[in-house]
Design a protein around this motif. Structure first.
Motif, short mmCIF file in Angstrom:
data_model
loop_
_atom_site.label_atom_id
_atom_site.label_comp_id
_atom_site.label_asym_id
_atom_site.label_seq_id
_atom_site.Cartn_x
_atom_site.Cartn_y
_atom_site.Cartn_z
N GLY A 142 0.94 -1.08 -0.04
CA GLY A 142 0.02 -0.06 0.01
C GLY A 142 0.84 1.53 -0.03
O GLY A 142 0.50 2.22 -0.87
N TRP A 143 1.97 1.12 0.82
CA TRP A 143 2.88 2.56 0.95
C TRP A 143 3.82 2.42 -0.39
O TRP A 143 3.71 3.67 -1.06
N TRP A 144 4.03 1.47 -0.92
CA TRP A 144 4.68 1.41 -2.33
C TRP A 144 3.95 1.72 -3.51
O TRP A 144 4.29 2.68 -4.29
N MET A 145 2.54 1.71 -3.40
CA MET A 145 1.63 2.20 -4.25
C MET A 145 1.59 3.88 -4.04
O MET A 145 1.84 4.51 -5.16
N VAL A 146 1.24 4.19 -2.59
CA VAL A 146 1.07 5.83 -2.46
C VAL A 146 2.52 6.52 -2.84
O VAL A 146 2.41 7.34 -3.39
N ALA A 147 3.72 5.74 -2.68
CA ALA A 147 4.85 6.44 -3.08
C ALA A 147 5.01 6.76 -4.47
O ALA A 147 5.56 7.72 -4.90
N SER A 148 4.27 5.90 -5.35
CA SER A 148 4.37 6.35 -6.97
C SER A 148 3.94 7.60 -7.24
O SER A 148 4.03 8.03 -8.14
#
Length: 342
Positions: A142-148
């Protein structure tokens, strides 16, 4: 004492797992609303522990808002947004993350309790531990997604959204299957059944369609081509092709919506045919009922998808469409689980 004996099944464990599955569904729904309201980038830091508390003072809110103002979404899309408008999107994302924490606690605490009291069926211990790790991985993804979406984009990367949503649905399906195993116990015998492969193929097709739906959401493709059954009056959209193969399959609004439509037609046909054949087969009544329910749910989901598209994805219909996807997958998983038992 019976409390120190691990039986083959446990109804309390099954109820616990069904409850966690319901929380995962709630998280998916709130996540969908977060996406539809463009709220997912409102929290620009990942603080698994400290982030559980929202801003508690005017100064805290000012700091959160200042961090949001540094990312491209604010600068290119929401320039001039008021603090009150920021709070509206912030609460959606905070609620989504809070639900994630609640899911983790709702799984971990009873898991340890059942394990200590030896009430968890031995054959499910490793599986439940795997589910817990899968849930933790979901938070990291989820954080990997937001970071994009925090540096070079104004939204999250569609392919990362698909991974995030796909893992959530995989977790949901695994919870439902494990809960059913805990409720009924291990099958007394395994018999060859031609329906096993067909049921799993249906699950695979449903899961693939869910991933395509995530690409539609990630590209905001539901807000274009809002006529049906044609796409701007054409069977095949003229701007289907994007920049290269990946640019087409993952980033072209026309392509992702067209692909989602085509697979929806295929899935509806397969679901209806399988339900009809299963109903006329010598399967047990429980399996027949699940097959029929799965087919009806697929048809309803297809109709809901058309309505969601034609009305340009209002939040209510968008959330209903996502809930129905979870119901379709859960029913298909229950059907696949049931046909394995004589």
């Amino acid at each position: 004492m019976t409390s120190f004996l691990r039986s083959d099944r446990s109804r309390p464990v099954a109820i616990w797992l069904f409850a966690v599955a319901a929380l995962v569904l709630a998280m998916v729904v709130v996540g969908g609303a977060t996406r539809l309201t463009d709220s997912g980038l409102s929290i620009t830091e990942w603080k698994p522990v400290a982030g559980a508390l929202p801003p508690m003072s005017a100064e805290d809110w000012a700091q959160e808002f200042a961090r949001y103002k540094e990312i491209p979404q604010y600068q290119q899309v929401n320039k001039g947004m008021t603090l009150e408008a920021f709070k509206a999107i912030y609460w959606w994302e905070w609620s989504h993350r809070l639900l994630g924490r609640l899911v983790g606690a709702a799984f971990a605490i009873p898991f340890v309790y059942f394990l200590v009291r030896r009430e968890l069926p031995r054959r499910l211990i490793v599986r439940c531990a795997g589910l817990f790790l899968l849930g933790g991985l979901q938070g990291a993804i989820g954080w990997w997604m937001v970071a994009s979406g925090l540096s070079d984009r104004v939204t999250v990367a569609p392919e990362r959204l698909a991974v995030h949503l796909g893992l959530a649905f995989a977790l949901l399906g695994a919870l439902v299957w494990t809960a059913l195993d805990a409720w009924a116990g291990a099958p007394r015998q395994t018999v060859p059944n031609p329906w096993n492969r067909g049921a799993w193929a249906l699950i695979g097709l449903i899961f693939f369609q869910i991933l395509l739906g995530a690409l539609v959401a990630g590209n905001d493709a539901g807000f274009v081509y809002n006529d049906w059954p044609l796409m701007n009056g054409a069977v095949f959209p003229k701007d289907y092709a994007g920049q290269g193969l990946w640019g087409t399959l993952a980033h072209s609004q026309a392509a992702v919506q067209f692909n989602h439509r085509i697979v929806a037609y295929l899935l509806t046909a397969v679901g209806v045919v399988m339900s009809w054949v299963a109903w006329r087969s010598p399967l047990p009544d429980g399996a027949k009922a699940l097959a029929l329910a799965t087919g009806l749910a697929i048809v309803l989901q297809a109709l809901l998808g058309v309505l969601t598209l034609v009305f340009a994805v209002p939040i209510g219909l968008g959330m209903a469409h996502q809930i129905m996807a979870a119901i379709v997958l859960s029913l298909a998983v229950a059907f696949a689980w049931r046909v394995r038992r004589p």
